[in-house]
Design a protein around this motif. Structure first.
Motif, PDB file in Angstrom:
ATOM      1  N   UNK A  84       7.095   7.173   8.046  1.00  0.00           N
ATOM      2  CA  UNK A  84       8.381   6.544   7.739  1.00  0.00           C
ATOM      3  C   UNK A  84       8.575   6.462   6.230  1.00  0.00           C
ATOM      4  N   UNK A  85       9.766   6.868   5.782  1.00  0.00           N
ATOM      5  CA  UNK A  85      10.194   6.669   4.401  1.00  0.00           C
ATOM      6  C   UNK A  85      11.094   5.443   4.379  1.00  0.00           C
TER       7      UNK A  85
ATOM      8  N   UNK B 116       4.244   6.400   2.882  1.00  0.00           N
ATOM      9  CA  UNK B 116       2.822   6.128   3.143  1.00  0.00           C
ATOM     10  C   UNK B 116       1.943   7.094   2.367  1.00  0.00           C
ATOM     11  N   UNK B 117       0.702   6.703   2.137  1.00  0.00           N
ATOM     12  CA  UNK B 117      -0.239   7.552   1.415  1.00  0.00           C
ATOM     13  C   UNK B 117      -0.438   8.867   2.166  1.00  0.00           C
ATOM     14  N   UNK B 118      -0.436   9.956   1.412  1.00  0.00           N
ATOM     15  CA  UNK B 118      -0.620  11.266   2.021  1.00  0.00           C
ATOM     16  C   UNK B 118       0.632  11.837   2.655  1.00  0.00           C
ATOM     17  N   UNK B 119       1.769  11.225   2.413  1.00  0.00           N
ATOM     18  CA  UNK B 119       3.015  11.669   3.036  1.00  0.00           C
ATOM     19  C   UNK B 119       3.397  13.072   2.568  1.00  0.00           C
ATOM     20  N   UNK B 120       3.812  13.909   3.525  1.00  0.00           N
ATOM     21  CA  UNK B 120       4.290  15.259   3.235  1.00  0.00           C
ATOM     22  C   UNK B 120       5.747  15.346   3.684  1.00  0.00           C
TER      23      UNK B 120
ATOM     24  N   UNK C 204       0.785  -1.233   0.000  1.00  0.00           N
ATOM     25  CA  UNK C 204       0.000   0.000   0.000  1.00  0.00           C
ATOM     26  C   UNK C 204       0.811   1.272   0.000  1.00  0.00           C
ATOM     27  N   UNK C 205       2.132   1.155  -0.085  1.00  0.00           N
ATOM     28  CA  UNK C 205       2.965   2.358  -0.113  1.00  0.00           C
ATOM     29  C   UNK C 205       2.992   2.969  -1.514  1.00  0.00           C
TER      30      UNK C 205
END
Length: 333
Positions: free
Chosen positions: A193-194, A142-146, A110-111
């Motif tokens: 987390x990246x 992750x989805x929506x990551x800023x 899902x990433x």
């Protein structure tokens, strides 16, 4: 007699007429027939225009923790990378195959996955010539990551020296990374987390500038806001050999190393601090002023050789390392 009889007949007719008239009328208070007079329908109550529909909030994910690590997933990665794909220097077709596989694994969790491409020079890697070419970092968020908001980075190099299947160096690190990413995918971490599988970490020459090409490219591409937002990076490098987990700092000590040692304590894992540890991708971050440390580096006989096969890697050491990583990421820490 005839007159009397006529009178009597007339009187009888009058009496019959008097009895029949009132009996033909319905009483005044009888209810009307339903078929003859329809009922008036009830007026519906208008809806309140100020009311809003009921919404159900999604439950908050449970926090990730050390006990969520599944070592079998890490072992499967080691077997695939070192056993099925084998040697994979950073500009080789085998490395490209490994990139596609890791990309698919992370996307399946899902990433959002990107491939960050960069040039790696030709040179000599552990005695074997390697050609120049394009290498790749596999970067999953992750989805929506800023990237401008606080976050952490967990990395492991995906490449090997040309002659080694690279089970310990470094399928072990990638295995722990993917197993930890799996655990964190449906749970809550203290910060986003990246996850990065770095390309071309292995040396292509004798100096400090002749390796860590993937992590150097990653750091060079970071914006100023991203650099400020990154709260810590850990490099997973050679994490499947030994009975204690080395926790390396590029200097005498640093906050990331200390936080990893504290995570090891919470995870009930034996860990050993190491100073002046610079031979992994965390060094690219530290040398550019960013907080980073390393897990792993225990010496072993098969290092950079054809004997670096899956049998070298110890399941228990993978488990120890994975527990530290998830304890470090846990919001319960």
């Amino acid at each position: 007699m005839r007159g009397a009889a006529g009178y009597a007949l007339t009187a009888a007719v009058v009496l019959l007429a008097g009895c029949g008239g009132p009996a033909a009328e319905a009483p005044a208070d009888r209810p009307p027939s339903p078929s003859s007079s329809p009922s008036t329908p009830a007026t519906p109550t208008p809806a309140d225009p100020t009311s809003s529909p009921t919404t159900t909030e999604e439950p908050r994910p449970a926090p990730v923790g050390a006990d969520d690590f599944r070592v079998g997933r890490a072992e499967a990665v080691v077997r695939h990378l070192a056993g099925t794909i084998g040697p994979r220097h950073g500009t080789s077709p085998a490395f490209a195959r490994a990139v596609r596989w890791v990309d698919a694994e992370l996307a399946g969790l899902g990433y959002r996955v990107e491939q960050q491409r960069f040039r790696a020079p030709g040179g000599v890697s552990w005695g074997v010539p390697v050609p120049a070419g394009t290498s790749v970092n596999v970067v999953a968020t992750p989805r929506g990551f800023d990237p401008a908001r606080p976050h952490l980075v967990v990395g492991a190099h995906l490449d090997t020296v040309p002659q080694a299947p690279g089970a310990e160096d470094n399928a072990s690190g990638v295995g722990v990374l993917l197993a930890a990413a799996h655990a964190a995918a449906q749970r809550r971490t203290r910060l986003p987390v990246v996850w990065v599988a770095f390309g071309a970490e292995e040396p292509r020459g004798p100096t400090d500038d002749d390796h860590h090409y993937g992590s150097r490219a990653y750091v060079a591409a970071m914006t100023g806001r991203e650099r400020t937002a990154m709260q810590g990076m850990v490099s997973l490098d050679r994490v499947g050999v030994g009975a204690t987990v080395p926790v390396g700092s590029a200097g005498a000590s640093d906050p990331v190393q200390q936080s990893l040692l504290e995570a090891a304590r919470r995870a009930r894992v034996a860990a050993l601090p190491e100073a002046e540890s610079r031979s992994s991708d965390h060094w690219s971050f530290v040398r550019d002023g960013l907080p980073a440390a390393r897990l792993g580096s225990t010496s072993y006989a098969a290092y950079h050789s054809p004997d670096d096969v899956p049998a070298v890697v110890d399941r228990a050491q993978l488990q120890r390392t994975g527990r530290i990583v998830l304890a470090w990421l846990s919001p319960s820490g």
